[in-house]
Scaffold this active site. Sequence first.
Site, PDB file in Angstrom:
ATOM      1  N   SER A 143      44.698  31.781  40.747  1.00 43.40           N
ATOM      2  CA  SER A 143      43.435  32.480  41.146  1.00 43.40           C
ATOM      3  C   SER A 143      42.636  31.559  41.743  1.00 43.40           C
ATOM      4  CB  SER A 143      42.906  33.227  40.004  1.00 43.40           C
ATOM      5  OG  SER A 143      41.627  33.612  40.109  1.00 43.40           O
ATOM      6  N   TYR A 156      41.426  34.342  30.903  1.00 42.97           N
ATOM      7  CA  TYR A 156      41.923  34.483  32.221  1.00 42.97           C
ATOM      8  C   TYR A 156      41.919  33.106  32.971  1.00 42.97           C
ATOM      9  CZ  TYR A 156      42.808  36.377  37.111  1.00 42.97           C
ATOM     10  OH  TYR A 156      43.159  36.698  38.321  1.00 42.97           O
TER      11      TYR A 156
END
Length: 255
Positions: A143, A156
Amino acid sequence: MKLAGKTAIITGGAQGIGRAVAIRFAREGADVVIDDRIAAGGAQDTLAEIQKLGRKGCVIAADIASLADNRRMIQEAAEKMGALDILVNNAGVERRGSFWEVTEKDFDFVMNINLKGLFFATQAFTQYLISAKRPGKIINMSSVHEELPFPHFSTYCASKGGVKMLTRNLSIELAPFGITVNNIAPGAIETPINTKLLNNPDLLKALLDNIPLARLGKPEDVAGLAAFLASADADYVTGATYSVDGGLLWNYSEQ
Ligand code: BGC
């Protein structure tokens, strides 16, 4: 067709980016194994698309948060398909929450899928490749948040930062076996992970204001890069992260 004669396994292939990658790979001539936690539903839909394109495939239900499931997934995939060449570590989750409120359960949920799961799926895949004396390609769906802070998503970000370093480390350790490993770092892509955001006009506008190309990405925007990284065109690429984010990561402007 970039991937003729290759077989890929894609974790989290029932929806979103994983599904788009599976379909793109099949278009490029690959046979595709779809892993998802649940064999019914989305995973079967993805398989049907692959078969419509004239390629072979199968669904393997495995929870990548489990080491035993990872090993079984790779073993069953290799047995069913005859051989494996490409692993796409796509399965991923996120949980919103202030740092001081994160519970052990939330932490484990995110880490066990995004980092531990990816780690052991890759370990099982490379053990297979090395013992079969085959080269291979690993593509991690990381990401922009392997670099960029994302307040309220500390688990995350920690998991994706871990994926970044694991990719760099493995690019060196796996190179002698002809195995490459690269990351794709998507920005804001229209997928089920973003459902809440997509349904909140204020949040969505704030995000779009940060994206120079002024739109969210589509899963297909990511799939094209995955096909390149899985192909022989990327034989000399390893340890790299490619952003697919409409310019989000490096955006900075002052009035
Ligand atoms: C996250 C999304 C977020 C996007 C851009 C992705 O990695 O999963 O929730 O909107 O990054 O910040």
